[in-house]
Scaffold this active site. Structure first.
Site, PDB file in Angstrom:
ATOM      1  N   ASN A 107       0.819  -1.238  -0.146  1.00  0.00           N
ATOM      2  CA  ASN A 107      -0.055  -0.111  -0.043  1.00  0.00           C
ATOM      3  C   ASN A 107       0.782   1.409  -0.074  1.00  0.00           C
ATOM      4  O   ASN A 107       1.657   1.427   0.833  1.00  0.00           O
ATOM      5  CB  ASN A 107      -0.883   0.006   1.205  1.00  0.00           C
ATOM      6  CG  ASN A 107      -1.883   1.109   1.331  1.00  0.00           C
ATOM      7  OD1 ASN A 107      -1.364   2.393   1.073  1.00  0.00           O
ATOM      8  ND2 ASN A 107      -3.071   0.767   1.363  1.00  0.00           N
ATOM      9  N   GLU A 165      15.315  15.798  31.721  1.00  0.00           N
ATOM     10  CA  GLU A 165      16.414  16.476  31.534  1.00  0.00           C
ATOM     11  C   GLU A 165      16.334  17.697  30.784  1.00  0.00           C
ATOM     12  O   GLU A 165      17.042  18.134  30.006  1.00  0.00           O
ATOM     13  CB  GLU A 165      17.366  15.665  30.300  1.00  0.00           C
ATOM     14  CG  GLU A 165      17.509  14.093  30.596  1.00  0.00           C
ATOM     15  CD  GLU A 165      18.242  13.780  31.990  1.00  0.00           C
ATOM     16  OE1 GLU A 165      18.412  14.651  32.921  1.00  0.00           O
ATOM     17  OE2 GLU A 165      19.079  12.980  32.154  1.00  0.00           O
TER      18      GLU A 165
END
Length: 379
Positions: free
Chosen positions: A275, A361
């Protein structure tokens, strides 16, 4: 930068083999059981994963940040949660190596590099997230000790760690009042809260660290009083790159599942892989990962070189790679349809693990602030 020599390939292959042998086969079970694999972490030290960019005279591997991001990508392809903990341990170990006295380095780093001791980084506090300079954990000087009072939040490995590199307030308000201390986990007055119930990262514990008149020797301070905030920010530059690399590695593992699945799955008389709409999706995912990796390697090289724009580049790489990593993993789940939502296929775990990388972080919103300040010249 883009063509690995024999040594670089060997380093990357060592991390890939470790992930394939010890992390990937156990990742789903650890996630389901919320098991922290300390026994496997002990195996990581002898192959050089406990002190990746720590100096060799104290047992480190002495590698570059560019080597490190390749290592953490490979580790995260096996389990992002465990790879991320190893990253945090490395950040704490490096901070002692980089900013400690020779005595501190030789006392603490060899056992951290070998992962006989487990370490973590303790900056965040309840109610103080992105505004790290507003932390309130207090360290009051009493003779040759500091007496610590306060709490740290979202500390990885807490309860299993042996050492915390902790940011505390020894002076007035703001960043200049912050100092960095090496705090042993067995310090009287230090306790940990219950393991947090989290969306992902179930293979590592996350707890509060609570300090009630905990006494830590002044000799455990890294640098001078007031140096702590700068030490913390220096540690975060590398930590951001490692977490970005973990996002790329986790997303790569998710994408690697797609083509085999789409080749086997039939719909409307042909394999799904034929596809074109799905082929375009795969092409975009592959491009996202390659762009993230390229920026990540660029930022790591800048950090190795001490380039003037290293902070900006680390923030760019962290923001881009963690966003891209989550997006690619989420698309991989979608391409698997209902099967992607099942635990046994491993995709939903990767999606859950990578989501937090956009937060920790330094949130990706704060990364934009860092880059915007560099662009505009704002203070």
């Amino acid at each position: 930068m883009f063509t690995l020599d024999d040594d670089e390939r060997a380093i990357t292959e060592t991390a890939r083999q470790f992930a394939g042998e010890f992390l990937a086969p156990n990742a789903l079970e650890w996630d389901e059981r919320k098991h922290f694999p300390v026994d496997v972490l002990r195996k990581a030290g002898p192959v050089g994963l406990g002190g990746v960019y720590v100096r060799e005279d104290v047992g480190g591997s002495g590698l570059r940040r560019l080597d490190a991001v390749r290592i953490f990508e490979e580790l995260a392809s096996g389990c992002p949660a465990v790879a991320a903990y190893i990253s945090i341990h490395n950040m704490a170990t490096w901070m002692i190596d980089a900013f400690g006295t020779d005595e501190q380095r030789h006392r603490w780093v060899p056992q951290l590099a070998s992962m006989e001791l487990l370490g973590s980084y303790a900056l965040t506090e309840p109610g103080v997230g992105s505004d790290a300079a507003a932390l309130t954990t207090r360290a009051v000087r009493d003779g040759e000790d500091y007496v610590l009072t306060g709490a740290k939040q979202f500390i990885s490995g807490a309860g299993a760690n042996d050492v915390y590199v902790m940011m505390v307030r020894t002076g007035g308000d703001g960043p200049r009042g912050i100092s960095a201390l090496i705090v042993p986990a067995d310090t009287p007055g230090l306790t940990v809260g219950p393991n947090e119930r989290k969306m992902g990262w179930n293979a590592q514990p996350t707890r509060q660290v609570i300090l009630a008149d905990a006494r830590v020797p002044v000799a455990n301070r890294l640098g001078a009083e007031g140096d702590g905030f700068a030490i913390a920010m220096n540690g975060l530059n590398g930590g951001r790159l490692n977490i970005a690399a973990c996002s790329v590695g986790g997303a790569r593992a998710a994408m690697d599942k797609c083509v085999p699945y789409l080749s086997e799955r039939q719909a409307f008389g042909k394999p799904l892989v034929h596809n074109q709409a799905l082929q375009f999706e795969l092409a975009d995912m592959r491009t996202q990962l390659e762009a993230a990796r390229t920026l990540l390697w660029r930022a790591a090289a800048a950090l190795d070189a001490g380039a003037p724009d290293k902070v900006e580049l680390c923030a760019m790489a962290k923001r881009f790679a963690t966003d891209a990593g989550f997006d690619v993993a989420n698309k991989a789940l979608q391409l698997h349809g209902g099967y992607g939502y099942l635990h046994e296929y491993g995709l939903e775990k990767i999606v859950r693990d990578l989501r937090v990388h956009q937060i920790l972080e330094g949130t990706n919103e704060i990364m934009r602030v860092v880059v915007a300040r560099a662009v505009t010249g704002a203070a």
